[in-house]
Write an enzyme that holds these catalytic residues in place. Structure first.
Site, short mmCIF file in Angstrom:
data_model
loop_
_atom_site.label_atom_id
_atom_site.label_comp_id
_atom_site.label_asym_id
_atom_site.label_seq_id
_atom_site.Cartn_x
_atom_site.Cartn_y
_atom_site.Cartn_z
N CYS A 160 54.31 97.14 69.79
CA CYS A 160 55.33 96.13 69.35
C CYS A 160 54.36 94.99 68.45
O CYS A 160 54.84 94.53 67.39
CB CYS A 160 56.16 95.23 70.38
SG CYS A 160 55.16 94.64 71.54
N ASP A 220 73.28 82.73 78.31
CA ASP A 220 72.59 82.28 77.05
C ASP A 220 72.42 80.65 76.65
O ASP A 220 71.26 80.44 76.56
CB ASP A 220 73.59 82.68 75.80
CG ASP A 220 72.59 83.03 74.54
OD1 ASP A 220 71.39 83.25 74.83
OD2 ASP A 220 73.04 83.23 73.62
N CYS A 267 53.60 97.66 80.77
CA CYS A 267 53.05 97.72 79.36
C CYS A 267 52.14 98.51 79.14
O CYS A 267 51.50 99.37 78.27
CB CYS A 267 52.94 96.47 78.51
SG CYS A 267 54.61 95.67 77.93
N CYS A 274 58.76 85.01 63.15
CA CYS A 274 59.56 85.79 63.45
C CYS A 274 60.65 85.94 62.46
O CYS A 274 61.48 85.12 62.23
CB CYS A 274 59.88 85.68 64.84
SG CYS A 274 61.20 86.79 65.59
N CYS A 303 66.27 90.87 63.68
CA CYS A 303 65.37 91.99 63.55
C CYS A 303 64.97 92.49 64.76
O CYS A 303 64.95 91.92 66.12
CB CYS A 303 63.83 91.36 63.21
SG CYS A 303 62.55 92.44 63.21
N CYS A 354 55.06 94.49 64.39
CA CYS A 354 55.89 93.62 63.83
C CYS A 354 55.36 93.27 62.44
O CYS A 354 54.35 93.16 62.11
CB CYS A 354 55.41 92.20 64.91
SG CYS A 354 55.93 90.65 64.38
N CYS A 414 49.79 100.03 76.05
CA CYS A 414 50.62 100.01 74.93
C CYS A 414 50.60 98.57 74.08
O CYS A 414 50.48 97.60 74.70
CB CYS A 414 52.07 100.18 75.36
SG CYS A 414 53.23 100.26 73.80
N CYS A 417 59.67 100.15 71.09
CA CYS A 417 59.18 100.09 72.24
C CYS A 417 59.56 101.56 73.10
O CYS A 417 60.48 102.12 73.14
CB CYS A 417 59.74 98.92 73.15
SG CYS A 417 59.27 99.06 74.86
N CYS A 454 60.46 95.27 67.33
CA CYS A 454 59.72 95.12 68.17
C CYS A 454 60.46 95.75 69.58
O CYS A 454 59.93 96.08 70.75
CB CYS A 454 59.30 93.90 68.72
SG CYS A 454 60.35 92.26 68.55
S1 SF4 Z 1 61.84 90.22 66.08
FE1 SF4 Z 1 60.72 91.28 64.47
S2 SF4 Z 1 59.56 89.65 63.45
FE2 SF4 Z 1 60.33 88.76 65.58
S3 SF4 Z 1 58.48 89.55 66.85
FE3 SF4 Z 1 59.87 91.19 66.94
S4 SF4 Z 1 59.26 92.65 65.43
FE4 SF4 Z 1 58.31 90.65 65.09
S1 SF4 Z 2 56.09 98.41 72.68
FE1 SF4 Z 2 57.06 98.11 74.65
S2 SF4 Z 2 55.78 99.10 76.12
FE2 SF4 Z 2 54.53 98.74 74.29
S3 SF4 Z 2 53.52 96.75 74.59
FE3 SF4 Z 2 55.53 96.16 73.57
S4 SF4 Z 2 56.80 95.82 75.01
FE4 SF4 Z 2 55.08 96.80 75.99
#
Ligand code: SF4
Ligand code: SF4
Length: 268
Positions: free
Chosen positions: A71, A11, A65, A91, A117, A75, A68, A124, A120
């Site tokens: 995410c 980290d 990906c 975010c 959060c 968001c 797709c 997936c 995303c």
């Molecule tokens: S953590 Fe939440 S707000 Fe941040 S990019 Fe992912 S879905 Fe969006």
């Molecule tokens: S949801 Fe997962 S597979 Fe789909 S675009 Fe986002 S990161 Fe890629």
């Protein structure tokens, strides 16, 4: 091997965890900016060990990906500007950890998030059906990850440390968590929270907390129309405005009163 040198890090080390993991062939960086592995999706912890032992390099993993875009679409705040590009200022994970006020356009979007959060990750497809309950010591305690919001408001530093001190989300201290709990109560339009929120507005020494309480009270009162609880909230806001000296908090109180007045007019 006396000449072997090693350094481990997690980290906060010198390396950018995700970029190094991608180059090491552990996974690919998805459009949600997270490292995704074929075996465990993005539910992985990354750590590195740098050494002078010569290992043959692994091959990078193909980006899977494809078409797709879930995410980016799901968001809540549009923080994923496009695939693999995050505007951190938008975010929710960042906003829940900042110490000052959450900008107004994002308060509704915060919903009931008290820390972080995961949207995303949750949407997936590469995380679907993955069993990530592999380490009992890392299983979350439901009472701690979903605490009663009202109980968070009057928590002392000591209670916070005792209860949440061992959790990752505690590193920023209790103020962001309490501010987020206040915003969540506003978003729930929880009239049972009016009294503790009024106590935050009138007694809390921290302007961020008083400002958030004013916002939440305005939201609760505006959703309750002409109910007596709304009148009580309006009166408390006016009394607070009469003695409040912080300019930002004064603005929050004035906006809350305006919101209640507008809702009252709409009702009438
Ligand atoms: S953590 Fe939440 S707000 Fe941040 S990019 Fe992912 S879905 Fe969006
Ligand atoms: S949801 Fe997962 S597979 Fe789909 S675009 Fe986002 S990161 Fe890629």
């Amino acid at each position: 091997m006396p000449d072997v040198k090693m350094k481990s890090m997690v980290d906060t080390g010198e390396l950018a965890d995700k970029a190094v993991a991608e180059r090491a062939g552990i996974g690919w960086i998805g459009k949600n900016t997270l490292l995704i592995t074929k075996e465990f999706g993005s539910y992985v912890y990354l750590g590195e060990m740098i050494t002078n032992i010569p290992f043959p390099p692994d091959q990078p993993v193909e980006d899977l990906c494809g078409s797709c875009n879930l995410c980016v679409e799901k968001c809540p705040s549009g923080a994923l500007v496009q695939g693999r590009q995050l505007n951190a200022q938008k975010c929710m994970a960042f906003l829940t950890q900042k110490k000052d006020a959450v900008p107004e356009p994002y308060r509704d979007k915060l919903g009931n998030r008290v820390y972080g959060c995961d949207t995303c990750q949750v949407v997936c497809p590469y995380n679907r059906g993955i069993d990530f309950h592999l380490h009992p010591e890392m299983e979350p305690d439901p009472e701690l990850v979903k605490p009663k919001l009202i109980d968070l408001l009057a928590m002392t530093n000591r209670e916070f440390k005792e209860k949440f001190g061992s959790m990752a989300g505690a590193w920023r201290g209790k103020k962001p968590i309490q501010r987020n709990a206040i915003i969540a109560l506003g978003n729930y339009k929880e009239s049972a929270a009016a009294a503790p929120l009024i106590a935050c507005l009138t007694d809390d020494p921290r302007p961020v907390i008083r400002g958030a309480a004013a916002w939440a009270l305005g939201k609760i009162a505006a959703s309750n129309g002409g109910a007596s609880s709304s009148e009580k909230i309006g009166k408390a806001l006016e009394e607070a405005l009469a003695v409040e000296e912080d300019e930002n908090v004064r603005r929050e109180i004035q906006k809350a009163l305006k919101k209640i007045e507008t809702a009252g007019l709409a009702e009438g």
